[in-house]
Design a protein around this motif. Structure first.
Motif, PDB file in Angstrom:
ATOM      1  N   ARG A  84      45.284  19.728 112.467  1.00 44.95           N
ATOM      2  CA  ARG A  84      46.284  19.055 113.395  1.00 44.95           C
ATOM      3  C   ARG A  84      46.315  17.642 113.128  1.00 44.95           C
ATOM      4  NH1 ARG A  84      44.491  21.785 118.991  1.00 44.95           N
ATOM      5  NH2 ARG A  84      45.782  20.233 119.622  1.00 44.95           N
ATOM      6  N   ARG A  85      45.720  16.967 112.928  1.00 46.83           N
ATOM      7  CA  ARG A  85      45.906  15.257 113.128  1.00 46.83           C
ATOM      8  C   ARG A  85      46.310  15.257 111.467  1.00 46.83           C
ATOM      9  NH1 ARG A  85      40.721  14.100 113.418  1.00 46.83           N
ATOM     10  NH2 ARG A  85      40.579  14.309 115.814  1.00 46.83           N
ATOM     11  N   PHE A  86      46.048  16.021 110.230  1.00 46.11           N
ATOM     12  CA  PHE A  86      46.863  15.563 108.882  1.00 46.11           C
ATOM     13  C   PHE A  86      48.462  15.705 109.360  1.00 46.11           C
ATOM     14  CE2 PHE A  86      48.027  17.666 105.381  1.00 46.11           C
ATOM     15  CZ  PHE A  86      48.873  16.323 104.499  1.00 46.11           C
ATOM     16  N   TYR A  87      48.515  17.136 110.183  1.00 46.48           N
ATOM     17  CA  TYR A  87      50.424  16.994 110.523  1.00 46.48           C
ATOM     18  C   TYR A  87      51.206  15.804 111.556  1.00 46.48           C
ATOM     19  CZ  TYR A  87      49.302  21.952 108.014  1.00 46.48           C
ATOM     20  OH  TYR A  87      49.092  22.910 107.656  1.00 46.48           O
TER      21      TYR A  87
ATOM     22  N   SER B  34      43.225  26.121 109.183  1.00 48.19           N
ATOM     23  CA  SER B  34      44.704  25.966 108.793  1.00 48.19           C
ATOM     24  C   SER B  34      45.601  26.952 110.025  1.00 48.19           C
ATOM     25  CB  SER B  34      45.558  25.291 107.878  1.00 48.19           C
ATOM     26  OG  SER B  34      45.276  26.714 107.656  1.00 48.19           O
ATOM     27  N   ASP B  35      44.369  27.667 110.709  1.00 44.73           N
ATOM     28  CA  ASP B  35      45.153  28.822 110.871  1.00 44.73           C
ATOM     29  C   ASP B  35      45.905  28.049 112.735  1.00 44.73           C
ATOM     30  OD1 ASP B  35      45.054  31.063 109.211  1.00 44.73           O
ATOM     31  OD2 ASP B  35      42.663  30.878 110.229  1.00 44.73           O
ATOM     32  N   GLN B  36      47.207  28.583 113.221  1.00 45.23           N
ATOM     33  CA  GLN B  36      47.746  28.311 113.906  1.00 45.23           C
ATOM     34  C   GLN B  36      47.729  26.554 114.539  1.00 45.23           C
ATOM     35  OE1 GLN B  36      48.754  30.414 116.580  1.00 45.23           O
ATOM     36  NE2 GLN B  36      48.419  32.038 115.169  1.00 45.23           N
ATOM     37  N   ALA B  37      47.228  25.728 113.671  1.00 46.58           N
ATOM     38  CA  ALA B  37      47.721  24.796 113.158  1.00 46.58           C
ATOM     39  C   ALA B  37      48.898  23.663 113.319  1.00 46.58           C
ATOM     40  CB  ALA B  37      46.933  23.513 111.792  1.00 46.58           C
ATOM     41  N   LEU B  38      49.337  24.206 113.225  1.00 52.81           N
ATOM     42  CA  LEU B  38      51.234  24.000 113.167  1.00 52.81           C
ATOM     43  C   LEU B  38      51.632  24.669 114.924  1.00 52.81           C
ATOM     44  CD1 LEU B  38      53.356  22.758 111.259  1.00 52.81           C
ATOM     45  CD2 LEU B  38      54.159  23.732 110.431  1.00 52.81           C
TER      46      LEU B  38
ATOM     47  N   GLU C 106      50.800  23.811 117.269  1.00 58.98           N
ATOM     48  CA  GLU C 106      52.000  23.242 118.566  1.00 58.98           C
ATOM     49  C   GLU C 106      52.266  22.199 118.602  1.00 58.98           C
ATOM     50  OE1 GLU C 106      48.629  19.123 119.965  1.00 58.98           O
ATOM     51  OE2 GLU C 106      48.222  21.234 121.367  1.00 58.98           O
ATOM     52  N   LEU C 107      52.535  22.371 117.135  1.00 64.04           N
ATOM     53  CA  LEU C 107      53.413  21.283 116.598  1.00 64.04           C
ATOM     54  C   LEU C 107      54.772  21.495 116.380  1.00 64.04           C
ATOM     55  CD1 LEU C 107      54.144  17.539 115.133  1.00 64.04           C
ATOM     56  CD2 LEU C 107      53.816  18.976 113.102  1.00 64.04           C
TER      57      LEU C 107
ATOM     58  N   ARG D  85      60.543  21.146 118.940  1.00 62.09           N
ATOM     59  CA  ARG D  85      61.336  22.948 118.757  1.00 62.09           C
ATOM     60  C   ARG D  85      63.111  21.993 119.679  1.00 62.09           C
ATOM     61  NH1 ARG D  85      59.236  27.254 121.908  1.00 62.09           N
ATOM     62  NH2 ARG D  85      58.080  27.909 119.686  1.00 62.09           N
ATOM     63  N   ASN D  86      63.106  21.144 120.669  1.00 55.45           N
ATOM     64  CA  ASN D  86      63.602  20.943 121.140  1.00 55.45           C
ATOM     65  C   ASN D  86      63.796  19.079 120.774  1.00 55.45           C
ATOM     66  OD1 ASN D  86      64.642  23.464 122.194  1.00 55.45           O
ATOM     67  ND2 ASN D  86      62.711  22.854 124.484  1.00 55.45           N
ATOM     68  N   ASP D  87      63.354  18.983 120.450  1.00 49.10           N
ATOM     69  CA  ASP D  87      63.373  17.543 119.467  1.00 49.10           C
ATOM     70  C   ASP D  87      63.601  17.151 118.339  1.00 49.10           C
ATOM     71  OD1 ASP D  87      62.992  14.580 120.261  1.00 49.10           O
ATOM     72  OD2 ASP D  87      61.670  14.516 119.310  1.00 49.10           O
TER      73      ASP D  87
END
Length: 411
Positions: A117-120, A159-163, A165-166, A171-173
């Protein structure tokens, strides 16, 4: 039996050794190979031994401690089958461009979901990558880490579900609108019809916005794919741009990923006129197709040099069109030709927004959802339904606003 002791007189377990510099080492064998772990103190070493026992009880291999993500990636490249060549090359490009020299050097054995998550987040915040690009990186990284799970180097895929939150955060930005409203749609066509500098983009944009073609499907169209008598377009391939070899980019023709992508689209009258306008433009400017890609040639939409159009060039042109169109609108406001309160400006949008705009117009017109699915080439009806629900939500808002205006007049 005489037991070994350290320099403090403490008894060492089997496999434990004190090194000459005073630090400690634990040695063991697994599958015929010798491994070691180290600690500055005996307490630190034994904590690591306990962690090792926990990993072994979960079936995690010892050599996972020495392997990096890059090591698994190289195995994945050798083992991966069943992908189209350009798709596979794109996966390799995304990994080698954004993962290999940085995150790919991390060791597998202590890789956590928070690391991914930190990497993404770093890709988005520091490198300015769009979520769609990070999603592509995630696709290949997730497959690489799945291989690590299969080979028992790690227990779960971090990496499951790691993206997730991002995606929600951005999404709206994104700064981009998914579909043009009817007013924006009409403004775009009106501007292109009247502006001599950008008029030559009108045929391609008309085909994309009324036919719902993906950008690669539109730029890959050949004259033989068009049947003017029957008024149909045969979508049977797509034009892609990808990394053929490391550092080398080029065009390729690819067949549709799914059977649904291979389809015949009925033309509107505007689409027929767009093709005729494009042909007239070529004849007037002596433009001939100079591109032959994987045996395909005689492409319809060409640049002035007679080569196929790159989707990035189209997106850059859209940026200029948006800017000049909005200047044109503002000038009309300044000259008192239109009321500022009623003025419409174009939002920031991309090639894909044109396809989404087509889907929205079809929904607004009440076209059967199965017809929409077939026309857009959606393999999954759920994809079409997502567009349909969003379009209906916007349409409902417009109708309620009209209803509110009607009630206001009654007062």
């Amino acid at each position: 039996m005489l037991r070994r002791k350290d320099n403090k007189g403490r008894v060492l377990k089997d496999g434990e050794y004190q090194r000459a510099n005073g630090s400690y080492e634990y040695r063991w064998r697994e599958n015929g190979k010798r491994y070691s772990i180290y600690g500055g103190t005996l307490e630190e070493l034994r904590r690591k031994e306990n962690d090792l026992l926990a990993e072994q009880s979960r079936g995690i291999r010892a050599d996972a401690r020495t392997l990096t993500i890059n090591d698994i990636y190289h195995s994945w490249v050798q083992l991966k089958k069943g992908l189209k060549e350009n798709t596979f090359k794109n996966y390799q490009y995304m990994y080698e461009q954004f993962v290999q020299d940085d995150f790919g050097n991390k060791k597998l054995y202590n890789l956590k979901r928070s690391d991914v998550r930190r990497f993404y987040n770093r890709l988005a915040d520091e490198r300015g990558l769009k979520v769609t690009t990070i999603d592509n990186i995630h696709t290949v990284l997730h497959q690489v880490l799945d291989l690590a799970v299969e080979d028992e180097y790690i227990r779960n895929n971090p990496s499951d579900q790691a993206l997730k939150e991002l995606r929600q955060t951005y999404r709206n930005d994104s700064g981009q609108q998914k579909a043009l409203t009817m007013d924006e749609h009409q403004l775009l066509i009106r501007f292109l019809s009247r502006n001599t500098r950008y008029h030559y983009w009108l045929p391609l944009i008309t085909i994309m916005i009324e036919g719902g073609l993906r950008v690669g499907e539109a730029t890959g169209l050949r004259w033989e794919d068009i049947n003017m008598e029957e008024g149909t377009i045969s979508v049977n391939h797509t034009l892609v741009y990808y990394s053929k070899e490391k550092g080398q980019l080029g065009f390729a023709v690819n067949t549709p990923k799914t059977q649904a992508g291979r389809r015949v689209i009925p033309m509107t009258e505007n689409m027929k006129q767009a093709f005729l306008q494009e042909k007239e433009f070529h004849e007037f400017n002596d433009i001939y197709c100079h591109s032959t890609i994987d045996g395909y040639t005689d492409f319809i939409f060409l640049n002035l040099a007679g080569n196929v159009r790159h989707h990035n060039a189209i997106n850059r042109a859209l940026k200029r069109i948006i800017r000049e169109c909005n200047k044109w609108v503002q000038k009309q406001i300044d000259e008192g030709k239109i009321d500022e309160a009623e003025a419409v400006f174009l939002p920031d949008f991309s090639c894909h927004s044109l396809r989404h705009t087509c889907a929205t117009r079809l929904c607004e017109a009440g076209v059967n959802i199965k017809v929409i699915q077939d026309m857009l080439g959606h393999a999954d009806i759920e994809t079409t339904m997502n567009v349909y629900v969003e379009a209906k939500k916007d349409l409902k808002r417009m109708e309620v606003d009209r209803y509110a205006e009607y009630l206001q007049k009654m007062k």
